[in-house]
Design a protein around this motif. Sequence first.
Motif, PDB file in Angstrom:
ATOM      1  N   GLN A 117     -42.272  34.206  -4.500  1.00 42.97           N
ATOM      2  CA  GLN A 117     -42.882  34.230  -5.898  1.00 42.97           C
ATOM      3  C   GLN A 117     -44.153  34.684  -6.015  1.00 42.97           C
ATOM      4  O   GLN A 117     -44.500  35.014  -7.235  1.00 42.97           O
ATOM      5  N   ARG A 118     -44.526  35.662  -5.082  1.00 44.21           N
ATOM      6  CA  ARG A 118     -45.643  36.353  -5.046  1.00 44.21           C
ATOM      7  C   ARG A 118     -45.514  37.504  -4.026  1.00 44.21           C
ATOM      8  O   ARG A 118     -45.325  37.154  -2.729  1.00 44.21           O
ATOM      9  N   ARG A 119     -45.834  38.700  -4.435  1.00 43.55           N
ATOM     10  CA  ARG A 119     -45.876  39.829  -3.514  1.00 43.55           C
ATOM     11  C   ARG A 119     -47.046  40.829  -3.790  1.00 43.55           C
ATOM     12  O   ARG A 119     -46.972  41.250  -4.931  1.00 43.55           O
ATOM     13  N   LEU A 120     -47.744  40.894  -2.819  1.00 46.19           N
ATOM     14  CA  LEU A 120     -49.375  41.854  -3.101  1.00 46.19           C
ATOM     15  C   LEU A 120     -48.893  43.083  -2.036  1.00 46.19           C
ATOM     16  O   LEU A 120     -49.001  42.656  -1.077  1.00 46.19           O
ATOM     17  N   ALA A 121     -48.733  44.213  -2.655  1.00 42.49           N
ATOM     18  CA  ALA A 121     -48.555  45.373  -1.724  1.00 42.49           C
ATOM     19  C   ALA A 121     -49.871  46.314  -1.897  1.00 42.49           C
ATOM     20  O   ALA A 121     -49.988  46.685  -2.969  1.00 42.49           O
ATOM     21  N   SER A 122     -50.238  46.856  -0.770  1.00 46.55           N
ATOM     22  CA  SER A 122     -51.214  47.970  -0.734  1.00 46.55           C
ATOM     23  C   SER A 122     -50.248  49.261   0.149  1.00 46.55           C
ATOM     24  O   SER A 122     -49.889  48.792   1.213  1.00 46.55           O
ATOM     25  N   ILE A 123     -50.316  50.302  -0.455  1.00 46.72           N
ATOM     26  CA  ILE A 123     -49.534  51.238  -0.027  1.00 46.72           C
ATOM     27  C   ILE A 123     -50.363  52.644  -0.204  1.00 46.72           C
ATOM     28  O   ILE A 123     -50.874  53.027  -1.249  1.00 46.72           O
ATOM     29  N   ASN A 124     -50.227  53.461   0.944  1.00 46.21           N
ATOM     30  CA  ASN A 124     -50.864  54.671   1.037  1.00 46.21           C
ATOM     31  C   ASN A 124     -49.441  55.828   1.315  1.00 46.21           C
ATOM     32  O   ASN A 124     -48.935  55.321   2.295  1.00 46.21           O
ATOM     33  N   GLU A 125     -49.415  56.954   0.812  1.00 46.27           N
ATOM     34  CA  GLU A 125     -48.473  57.846   1.266  1.00 46.27           C
ATOM     35  C   GLU A 125     -49.182  59.211   1.408  1.00 46.27           C
ATOM     36  O   GLU A 125     -50.165  59.516   0.977  1.00 46.27           O
ATOM     37  N   HIS A 126     -48.379  60.043   2.322  1.00 44.89           N
ATOM     38  CA  HIS A 126     -48.819  61.249   2.482  1.00 44.89           C
ATOM     39  C   HIS A 126     -47.628  62.300   2.642  1.00 44.89           C
ATOM     40  O   HIS A 126     -46.329  61.829   3.111  1.00 44.89           O
ATOM     41  N   PRO A 127     -47.677  63.530   2.484  1.00 51.82           N
ATOM     42  CA  PRO A 127     -46.537  64.479   2.650  1.00 51.82           C
ATOM     43  C   PRO A 127     -46.253  64.735   4.189  1.00 51.82           C
ATOM     44  O   PRO A 127     -47.626  64.586   4.831  1.00 51.82           O
ATOM     45  N   ILE A 128     -45.213  64.798   4.376  1.00 50.58           N
ATOM     46  CA  ILE A 128     -44.800  65.216   5.923  1.00 50.58           C
ATOM     47  C   ILE A 128     -43.792  66.170   6.157  1.00 50.58           C
ATOM     48  O   ILE A 128     -43.190  66.520   4.970  1.00 50.58           O
ATOM     49  N   ALA A 129     -44.026  67.002   7.219  1.00 47.63           N
ATOM     50  CA  ALA A 129     -42.809  67.882   7.426  1.00 47.63           C
ATOM     51  C   ALA A 129     -41.539  67.140   7.909  1.00 47.63           C
ATOM     52  O   ALA A 129     -41.718  66.319   8.447  1.00 47.63           O
ATOM     53  N   GLU A 130     -40.246  67.820   7.361  1.00 51.12           N
ATOM     54  CA  GLU A 130     -39.224  67.120   7.613  1.00 51.12           C
ATOM     55  C   GLU A 130     -38.999  67.108   9.098  1.00 51.12           C
ATOM     56  O   GLU A 130     -38.713  65.959   9.699  1.00 51.12           O
ATOM     57  N   ALA A 131     -39.670  67.948  10.029  1.00 47.72           N
ATOM     58  CA  ALA A 131     -39.607  67.753  11.343  1.00 47.72           C
ATOM     59  C   ALA A 131     -40.414  66.569  11.791  1.00 47.72           C
ATOM     60  O   ALA A 131     -40.226  66.162  13.140  1.00 47.72           O
TER      61      ALA A 131
END
Length: 154
Positions: A117-131
């Motif tokens: 009934q409730r979802r609280l999401a904190s998200i961080n992202e960053h670029p990565i090399a495919e490798a």
Amino acid sequence: MSRPPLPPFTEATAIQKVRMAEDAWNGRDPAKVALAYTPNSQWRNRAEFINGREAIEAFLARKWAKELDYRLTKELWTFADNRIAVRFAYEYHDDSGYWFRAYGNENWEFDEEGLMQRRLASINEHPIAEADRKFHWPLGRRPDDAPELSALGL
């Protein structure tokens, strides 16, 4: 509609609930995933506020149209009664071929039927090399023998 396991959660049922969510999200079917949420579920996803199953489905359709070759792993952090906290990481690439890894935490609250009934999401992202990718299983469910977040040092 009941969605076992139902609260109150034990460690085993909380782990099961987390894996079921991970499997569903890795299936990338917005309509199927949205059925795990109450019709009036409330989300905070980063800075976006989403209300209701229909809005969740639309959000997920947009998400997976942009986040290509999406692979996710979730890990139980803690639980109590009808709440579960998880940490997660996922990888994807955009339509230009650039790869990203996102990390985050989610707090989940379930109704008595086991629907979120409730979802609280904190998200961080960053670029990565495919490798530098860590999630190499075929699209879909993470294999049981694939390492979890802690084993990967994430």
